[in-house]
Design an enzyme around this catalytic site. Sequence first.
Site, mmCIF file in Angstrom:
data_model
loop_
_atom_site.group_PDB
_atom_site.id
_atom_site.type_symbol
_atom_site.label_atom_id
_atom_site.label_comp_id
_atom_site.label_asym_id
_atom_site.label_seq_id
_atom_site.Cartn_x
_atom_site.Cartn_y
_atom_site.Cartn_z
ATOM 1 N N GLU A 106 -8.469 1.037 8.919
ATOM 2 C CA GLU A 106 -8.597 0.117 9.979
ATOM 3 C C GLU A 106 -8.929 0.909 11.386
ATOM 4 O O GLU A 106 -9.706 0.218 12.176
ATOM 5 C CB GLU A 106 -7.218 -0.624 10.204
ATOM 6 C CG GLU A 106 -6.942 -1.487 8.836
ATOM 7 C CD GLU A 106 -5.620 -2.243 8.823
ATOM 8 O OE1 GLU A 106 -5.495 -3.217 9.034
ATOM 9 O OE2 GLU A 106 -4.611 -1.396 9.010
ATOM 10 N N GLU A 126 -2.088 -1.519 0.997
ATOM 11 C CA GLU A 126 -0.809 -2.026 1.637
ATOM 12 C C GLU A 126 -0.225 -2.981 0.464
ATOM 13 O O GLU A 126 0.907 -3.070 0.588
ATOM 14 C CB GLU A 126 -1.074 -2.623 2.828
ATOM 15 C CG GLU A 126 -1.342 -2.019 4.124
ATOM 16 C CD GLU A 126 -2.799 -1.409 4.237
ATOM 17 O OE1 GLU A 126 -3.033 -0.689 5.213
ATOM 18 O OE2 GLU A 126 -3.433 -1.569 3.291
#
Length: 694
Positions: A106, A126
């Site tokens: 990210e 995640e």
Amino acid sequence: MTSTVYATRGAVAVITLNNPPVNGMNHAVRQGIVAGLDRAAADAAVKAVVIIGSDRLFSGGADIGEFGTPKTIAEPSLWTVIDTVEKSTKPVIAAIGGVCVGGGLELALGAHFRIAKPDASIALPEVKLGLLPGAGGTQRLPRAIGVEAALNLIASGQPAPAERFKGTALFDEFVEGDLLDAALAFAEKVVAEKRPLKLVRDIKVDHPQREAYFQFARNTVRAVAGPLPAPLKCVEAVAAAVGKPFDQGIAVERSLFMSLMGSPESRALRHAFFGERAASKIPDVPDDTPIRKVAKVGVIGAGTMGGGIAMNFLSAGIPVIVLEMKQEALDKGFGAIRANYEGAVKKGRLSQDKTSACLGLLKGSLSYADLGDCDLIIEAVYEDLSVKEAVFKELDKVAKPGAILASNTSTLDVNAIASFTKRPTDVVGLHFFSPANVMKLLEVVRGAATAKDVLATVMQLARKIRKTAVVAGVCDGFIGNRMIEHYGRMAALLVEEGATPWQVDKALEKWGMAMGPFRMFDLAGNDIAWAIRKRRYVEMPHIRYGKCADRLCELGRFGQKTGRGWYLYLPGNRNAIPDPEIEEMLAAYRKENGVTPRKISDAEIVERCIYALVNEGARLLEEGIAQRASDIDIVYLSGYGFPAHRGGPMLYADEVGLYKVARRMKEFAANSGDNFWTPAPLIAQRVAEGKSLT
């Protein structure tokens, strides 16, 4: 040691992530990145910024050790870091080598440019913790590589090679050689060419059949996600990337992330994640304990268990010699090993070259003397102490000094087994679960004399053969089987009282167990549990067992291997078919024993069976058989089909509320007169202190 290192190389500022072991994006790292960007912005001599890790690791993502603490959102948060990167007036280049996952990816997506080594690996994992990417990953990745490719990565959590995304907006250049040198050269080129600063967030994203695609994705994900909410939330987040402006999509992502963070499913998966890592630590065995060399392994027994154990080491590239008493048994065992490998090739899980290499490491013998050069010898013979005694006395004669002698016993006394040798410090229990080449769990049974370097060696070896190792002390059944005995005992008592085996199985399977207890009994063989009960009647006459199970065995209904057990099995078919004869047998048994059957709810079935695991687990903790509550949970998640979204029996008790669990146990004790249901002293203590088990 600082978590980031700032340096200048000519007109380029270099911010190096330096937070071992995985360059996690903890608060200190986030502070360091922002401080570096501010420093570069204030230095007129700096024209560009490179953010880099190492050739092997860019970043392993967010530091989940901060989850649930104020540091999770302490400023600068990862959102703020990425915002600072994007707003830099000087080009920011992310240089990616090795692993780049989660928050690390990210962060890279926020940079103006990205370069990577071809063998780099990216992922947004995640979802495996019951979450979704919470720092823009669900919004930026679809813009960088396309909607379908991004959703596949996000909803699966699986890694992908960086090279797969060549030609997309994810990477501007792939580089060979020294990563830092390549990053500096790229930065200088960007400055010299006055390239405009690009933001992934500004890329337009759409799908030609948006509504149909996302409905298909929802249906597909729902079918495989089961009770886990995160995969479907991933679909919704990516859908927001396509259907909404970037800032609105980010708001959706954050809202979904926060809702998942507080979910019991995510707490369970995070508990398992930390528990698996904690299980590898033994408090009195330091990390720097010397390791014994294990270059060759001996396995005694070529049966189903012995063959499976051998395959673990062969697949890890370790030569194995298998000992049998007869050539026919050896040939049969080797045939099964070959068939297992060939089956994996047919399914595309293994290459033919890898299979040939594994089988090339396998040798057989009919003589104990051939085990003399083995570094580790594991017996997988019949579960009888006198048989084990004969094996270990023979091993004591032939094994070289320093060889580790291991028993695959599932219940027997490892201290007694060690006493059959003159080297008890070299003896350890290695309880593999069947099929041993598939099942993840390995119970490492620590004897009273087991040397610390033996423990350190087998724990490291477990990682090499891709097992989750949990240390247990010596007792009958260790952790897993000692607890499962009471789980099964409660199931049998429920059937005596009025339930049917299939009602019990369906209730527990609907709750999440991979297999109900009666299907499990039939698979393992009812005669095995019968032999244990006969021993218990003598050794522990105070424990109440459902003797209808004995009646079943007296009828020769041993399970799948006889075609009849608690269920009926048709030839060549393992499907469990409810059998009216069992209902007739139970009705007759109840009548003979003066039991009036009653209607039993599914809720009571679940509580009686699962809370039995909890109560016995608490006793294991009190006795020091298990090191920590999470170890018990890892045993059940890895080896007994306990549902991942519930986190293991001990965490489940905490989620229900230990006070409520203890009260229910007391009700069971009052109604049944079974002393087992008196809450374990540890439970009573934790309830009184307002504490949990985990």
